[in-house]
Design a protein around this motif. Sequence first.
Motif, PDB file in Angstrom:
ATOM      1  N   PHE A  74      25.071  85.352  26.347  1.00  0.00           N
ATOM      2  CA  PHE A  74      23.924  86.230  26.186  1.00  0.00           C
ATOM      3  C   PHE A  74      23.617  86.401  24.705  1.00  0.00           C
ATOM      4  CE2 PHE A  74      24.332  86.855  30.568  1.00  0.00           C
ATOM      5  CZ  PHE A  74      23.272  87.607  31.058  1.00  0.00           C
ATOM      6  N   ASN A  75      22.882  85.433  24.153  1.00  0.00           N
ATOM      7  CA  ASN A  75      22.335  85.507  22.802  1.00  0.00           C
ATOM      8  C   ASN A  75      23.366  85.888  21.745  1.00  0.00           C
ATOM      9  OD1 ASN A  75      20.166  85.211  21.032  1.00  0.00           O
ATOM     10  ND2 ASN A  75      19.696  87.396  21.065  1.00  0.00           N
ATOM     11  N   GLY A  76      24.577  85.375  21.876  1.00  0.00           N
ATOM     12  CA  GLY A  76      25.618  85.690  20.904  1.00  0.00           C
ATOM     13  C   GLY A  76      26.255  87.053  21.096  1.00  0.00           C
ATOM     14  N   ILE A  77      25.772  87.826  22.073  1.00  0.00           N
ATOM     15  CA  ILE A  77      26.325  89.158  22.325  1.00  0.00           C
ATOM     16  C   ILE A  77      27.629  89.042  23.104  1.00  0.00           C
ATOM     17  CG2 ILE A  77      25.931  91.388  23.441  1.00  0.00           C
ATOM     18  CD1 ILE A  77      22.903  90.839  23.150  1.00  0.00           C
ATOM     19  N   ILE A  78      27.602  88.217  24.129  1.00  0.00           N
ATOM     20  CA  ILE A  78      28.779  88.063  24.981  1.00  0.00           C
ATOM     21  C   ILE A  78      28.906  86.596  25.381  1.00  0.00           C
ATOM     22  CG2 ILE A  78      27.551  88.558  27.140  1.00  0.00           C
ATOM     23  CD1 ILE A  78      30.023  90.170  28.034  1.00  0.00           C
ATOM     24  N   THR A 111      16.829  88.153  41.532  1.00  0.00           N
ATOM     25  CA  THR A 111      16.907  87.985  40.080  1.00  0.00           C
ATOM     26  C   THR A 111      16.808  89.343  39.412  1.00  0.00           C
ATOM     27  OG1 THR A 111      15.826  85.826  40.271  1.00  0.00           O
ATOM     28  CG2 THR A 111      15.914  86.807  38.086  1.00  0.00           C
ATOM     29  N   PHE A 112      17.681  89.594  38.453  1.00  0.00           N
ATOM     30  CA  PHE A 112      17.702  90.861  37.739  1.00  0.00           C
ATOM     31  C   PHE A 112      17.590  90.578  36.250  1.00  0.00           C
ATOM     32  CE2 PHE A 112      19.932  91.399  41.678  1.00  0.00           C
ATOM     33  CZ  PHE A 112      19.530  92.650  42.147  1.00  0.00           C
ATOM     34  N   ASN A 113      16.798  91.392  35.551  1.00  0.00           N
ATOM     35  CA  ASN A 113      16.614  91.235  34.113  1.00  0.00           C
ATOM     36  C   ASN A 113      17.250  92.423  33.401  1.00  0.00           C
ATOM     37  OD1 ASN A 113      15.801  89.986  31.814  1.00  0.00           O
ATOM     38  ND2 ASN A 113      13.607  90.078  32.223  1.00  0.00           N
ATOM     39  N   THR A 114      18.233  92.159  32.545  1.00  0.00           N
ATOM     40  CA  THR A 114      18.959  93.250  31.891  1.00  0.00           C
ATOM     41  C   THR A 114      18.146  93.932  30.807  1.00  0.00           C
ATOM     42  OG1 THR A 114      19.964  91.653  30.373  1.00  0.00           O
ATOM     43  CG2 THR A 114      21.211  92.223  32.349  1.00  0.00           C
ATOM     44  N   PHE A 115      17.178  93.218  30.231  1.00  0.00           N
ATOM     45  CA  PHE A 115      16.342  93.785  29.175  1.00  0.00           C
ATOM     46  C   PHE A 115      14.881  93.430  29.420  1.00  0.00           C
ATOM     47  CE2 PHE A 115      20.322  92.627  26.825  1.00  0.00           C
ATOM     48  CZ  PHE A 115      20.788  93.919  26.627  1.00  0.00           C
ATOM     49  N   ILE A 116      13.995  94.334  29.059  1.00  0.00           N
ATOM     50  CA  ILE A 116      12.579  93.978  28.991  1.00  0.00           C
ATOM     51  C   ILE A 116      12.357  93.148  27.730  1.00  0.00           C
ATOM     52  CG2 ILE A 116      10.230  94.882  28.730  1.00  0.00           C
ATOM     53  CD1 ILE A 116      11.095  97.305  30.366  1.00  0.00           C
ATOM     54  N   GLU A 117      13.053  93.533  26.679  1.00  0.00           N
ATOM     55  CA  GLU A 117      12.995  92.783  25.426  1.00  0.00           C
ATOM     56  C   GLU A 117      14.397  92.728  24.838  1.00  0.00           C
ATOM     57  OE1 GLU A 117      10.909  93.308  21.061  1.00  0.00           O
ATOM     58  OE2 GLU A 117       9.763  93.851  22.858  1.00  0.00           O
ATOM     59  N   MET A 118      14.835  91.542  24.433  1.00  0.00           N
ATOM     60  CA  MET A 118      16.187  91.375  23.908  1.00  0.00           C
ATOM     61  C   MET A 118      16.376  92.235  22.651  1.00  0.00           C
ATOM     62  SD  MET A 118      19.076  89.555  24.343  1.00  0.00           S
ATOM     63  CE  MET A 118      18.761  87.938  25.042  1.00  0.00           C
ATOM     64  N   PRO A 119      17.382  93.125  22.632  1.00  0.00           N
ATOM     65  CA  PRO A 119      17.607  93.955  21.437  1.00  0.00           C
ATOM     66  C   PRO A 119      18.174  93.137  20.285  1.00  0.00           C
ATOM     67  CG  PRO A 119      19.384  94.275  23.020  1.00  0.00           C
ATOM     68  CD  PRO A 119      18.374  93.384  23.688  1.00  0.00           C
ATOM     69  N   GLU A 120      17.939  93.615  19.067  1.00  0.00           N
ATOM     70  CA  GLU A 120      18.464  92.916  17.897  1.00  0.00           C
ATOM     71  C   GLU A 120      19.971  93.062  17.785  1.00  0.00           C
ATOM     72  OE1 GLU A 120      16.440  93.936  14.338  1.00  0.00           O
ATOM     73  OE2 GLU A 120      14.467  93.314  15.067  1.00  0.00           O
TER      74      GLU A 120
END
Length: 372
Positions: free
Chosen positions: A10-14, A335-344
Amino acid sequence: MKVLVAMDEFNGIISSYQANRYVEEAVASQIEKADIVQVPLFNGRHELMDSVFLWQSGTKYKVPAHDADMNEVEAVYGITDNHMTIIEGDLFLKGDKPIIERTSYGLGEIVLDALDNDAEHIIMSLGGIGSFDGGAGMLQALGAKFYDDEAQEVDLRQGSKMLKYIRKIDISGIHPQLKNVRFQLMSDFDSKLYGKNSEIMQTYELYGMTRQDAAEIDNLLWYLSEIFKSELKLTMGPVQRGGAGGGIAAALNVLYDAKIMTSHELVDQITHLDNLIQQADLIIFGEGVNEADQILETTTVRLAELATKHNKPSIAICATDDKFDLFESMGVTATFNTFIEMPESFTDFKMGIQIRHYTVQAIKLLKTQFEV
């Protein structure tokens, strides 16, 4: 009940491994005696080494090498028990110097060490590599020699700025074992060696470069391809995805018939995804890969295709709108979306808890029988 869990990063987060663990905990809490199979995923920029060694046993080797700035570093590569050599370039081939001064020499050092360990099948990820020298530095480390118009050796350890001095190439001294190696190169970025679709012309803003500086490097790579054509009778320009690794892919493709693959093709090969999904009763997968980094198809798209093909219940947990819409259109069960917009910024723990929460709620819904 057999549950297949295959989460990408997940975008370098996890990481894929961490995300899989949180999903596994969620499944175990909701399905008694669930038979859970985890598939660690990787892509062209992240987690090739760790994922393969979670799936297969083998040995990791720590060796002295050089990064893209020619600083001494300790690099790691691995050889699995079934004789796959795994090299993840972005783990060590980074640099802080201007791009034009960076070299792929260190990658050649790692390949040399692998050849001393009898490598016959080398899988190499090229995403996130910091050099754009067309693989010339790597080839120098492997024994190739480059000469200027006064028959003096050109030192490609100084970076792509030295390409313009090359007039002749001598590959007679290159390591003889290379011709027997099966190369598979992983890249999820669609680029040519040079031209408007080259890797440098598509990504220069990410490096804080001007278009003019990027065009200079692009021209140097074009010049290198012309030298290859005149000296070795090899054509690098047309190679599909040949710009990967700053041109390393094109060089290895024309010299050693290296196959350039996407991450999902390699995941398929290593894990036999089709068979795993046929045997599963439920598939849980997902990703939060940054779309700016990932131009080609990711493994999660392949998972969605196979789940639909075999008519398996599937849950996708995503962090980008485009994947949410895509999986919906492909027939994924939920399908589930954890974010509306990916946080920084977001911690791996919070991300893990969020993934676990969505998984628990999805399974609860699947277990509920409605009368309609």
